[in-house]
Design an enzyme around this catalytic site. Sequence first.
Site, PDB file in Angstrom:
ATOM      1  N   ASP A  41       0.475  -1.284   0.445  1.00 27.87           N
ATOM      2  CA  ASP A  41      -0.185   0.193   0.245  1.00 27.87           C
ATOM      3  C   ASP A  41       1.029   1.455   0.062  1.00 27.87           C
ATOM      4  OD1 ASP A  41       0.792  -0.741   2.843  1.00 27.87           O
ATOM      5  OD2 ASP A  41      -0.492   1.135   3.151  1.00 27.87           O
ATOM      6  N   ASP A  81       5.662   0.090   3.203  1.00 22.00           N
ATOM      7  CA  ASP A  81       6.018  -0.720   3.898  1.00 22.00           C
ATOM      8  C   ASP A  81       5.325  -1.499   2.687  1.00 22.00           C
ATOM      9  OD1 ASP A  81       3.132  -1.227   3.857  1.00 22.00           O
ATOM     10  OD2 ASP A  81       2.656   0.304   6.055  1.00 22.00           O
ATOM     11  N   TYR A 123      -5.905   0.842   8.749  1.00 19.01           N
ATOM     12  CA  TYR A 123      -6.499   1.439   7.828  1.00 19.01           C
ATOM     13  C   TYR A 123      -8.677   1.117   8.789  1.00 19.01           C
ATOM     14  CZ  TYR A 123      -3.283   2.114   4.433  1.00 19.01           C
ATOM     15  OH  TYR A 123      -1.992   2.619   3.563  1.00 19.01           O
ATOM     16  N   GLU A 158       5.890   9.138   3.467  1.00 14.41           N
ATOM     17  CA  GLU A 158       5.778   7.715   2.843  1.00 14.41           C
ATOM     18  C   GLU A 158       4.467   8.699   1.726  1.00 14.41           C
ATOM     19  OE1 GLU A 158       4.021   3.730   4.850  1.00 14.41           O
ATOM     20  OE2 GLU A 158       3.403   5.719   5.968  1.00 14.41           O
TER      21      GLU A 158
END
Length: 625
Positions: A77, A80, A229, A474
């Site tokens: 995603d 990571d 999430y 990120e």
Amino acid sequence: MESFVRFVSMAPLLLLLALPYALAGHDYGEALSKSIIFFEAQRSGYLPSTQRVSWRADSGLHDGKASGVDLVGGYYDAGDNVKFGLPMAFTITMMSWSIVEYGKQMASSGELGHAMDAVKWGTDYLIKAHPEPNVFYGEVGDGNSDHYCWQRPEDMTTDRRAYRIDPSNPGSDLAGESAAAMAAASLVFRHSNPAYASELLTHATQLFDFADKYRGKYDSSISVAQKYYRSVSGYNDELLWAAAWLYQATDNQYYLNYLGKNGDSMGGTGWGMTEFGWDVKYAGVQTLVAKFLVQGKAGRYAPVFERYQQKAEYFMCSCLGKGNHNLQKTPGGLIFRQRWNNMQFVTSASFLSTVYSDYLASAGKYMKCASGNVSPTELLSFAKSQVDYLLGDNPRATSYMVGYGNNFPRQVHHRASSIVSIKVDSSFISCRGGYATWFGRKASDPNVLVGAVVGGPDAYDNFADERDNYEQTEPATYNNAPLFGILARLSGGHSGYNQLLPVIPPAPKPVIQPKPSQQPKVTLSPASSSSPIAIEHKLTASWIAKGNTYYRYSTTVTNKSAKTLKFLNLSISKLYGPLWGLTKSGDSYVFPSWLNSLPAGKSLEFVYIHSASPAEVSVSSYTLA
């Protein structure tokens, strides 16, 4: 994606004057190419021979094995190595929507094939993750153990457990979003790969039925996802979202009825939103349903769909700063929702603004905000301003797309890009060894993560290019997915009428055109030779969709007099499809909203589509100055 808990506030076609193309300043074509190639860096599984991000290698090759299912593939995603189902499905939905709307522009820039490959990499995985009608695997890997380690995906030693939803452990939001993704993607492949598109639709309908019958939040069943999430908005928005995409993909009245009957009770007509993203889908649903409304598909649900549209425009007005509850903006003009990966909301809001501006333009309409009327051009200009900020037009002169421009983030919070490629140095990188050797390096990443859109600046346009600054550095797949649709639009310009036409997704091969003998004859409408108004039809395009042949007609109305035409009333009969470029007034048609008169010698043009010979157009009355 590093852990966090966030809170959600639930709080024309201008036929004579086209919307402006992108002005010089940014190379949107280059940005488009780079925004798509980023997805190749996020791939999990066996990489294909066509892989362009050469510093990546195969990874996650045993995913799902412990559960007796093949879950190899899909996307990581963000920075990571976890495969989170909800944001992955949303990413695929938004990539597909980008292609459905702007595939023509992508094709002209040579990027359509790459964009379709990006979608298929995701949908191939979603198919694997749905081995039974009422079973769906929604996560591979665990965020806690993954974030304890800093390893490139090729070296992963973390837990790769697979987590699923089923009737005893439901997840309507996850199943609904996955249904939306596969329905939207079926449109992408309908002509180039009809068998695959049909397979996607089968999965989509099964997942929707599963989501609707066995209701519940997915993070109650897959609790390891809550820290990363969490489904704050619940699942009603995803159920409506899935129904909207299934209606667009199938024209099945069942899904239109679902939207009409459940719009009020499930929040589609009630929530006025100021965000759109992987969790909260209401603004996206409202925009799609507004499209159905202006396409004339609402039928008896028109009053309900009008309320959807009102909430869609609430969102647009808030983005523009012209509503009753406006989005915060940085001093440099970027909309600001939260300090953690704010750019996800920038790209998604800009996408909705872009498509809605084209819907309005195609229908010859404008938008009403609390502070006044807004033209489609103004809405598109807002989206362009956000993209330009992202690409470097900001107080720091920083591009927040890695690899675009000269000043972009060099220390991205991303495991694979921050560690030397396994192809350069195959030495094993241990779980904690990656932190000691690579995470803390105050140097540029050894692998440039081309096209990645990072979290972006804070509320005051400040940004720190530091690897441990995960809130700002990120990237995420759902940052990029809406963006490449906007970039295609800005690079290729307005695609004419097709934003409101029956969906005919672009394909690598041209659509088969009907033989000349199949085409209806083009005729002139009856008119007296002494009439000051001339009407002429032209057949401008034809195509086959779902076994039917559709024709697009352009009709030109010319003022042949020496005076200004102040009023015109047209009668149109034998019209069996949508029409753009005129305003309906009772049983007749008059000038469009942007045209008050027609000077001597000038013409106006309107367009309609149906599967028949030209409509009969005649002048009922007119007034000359």
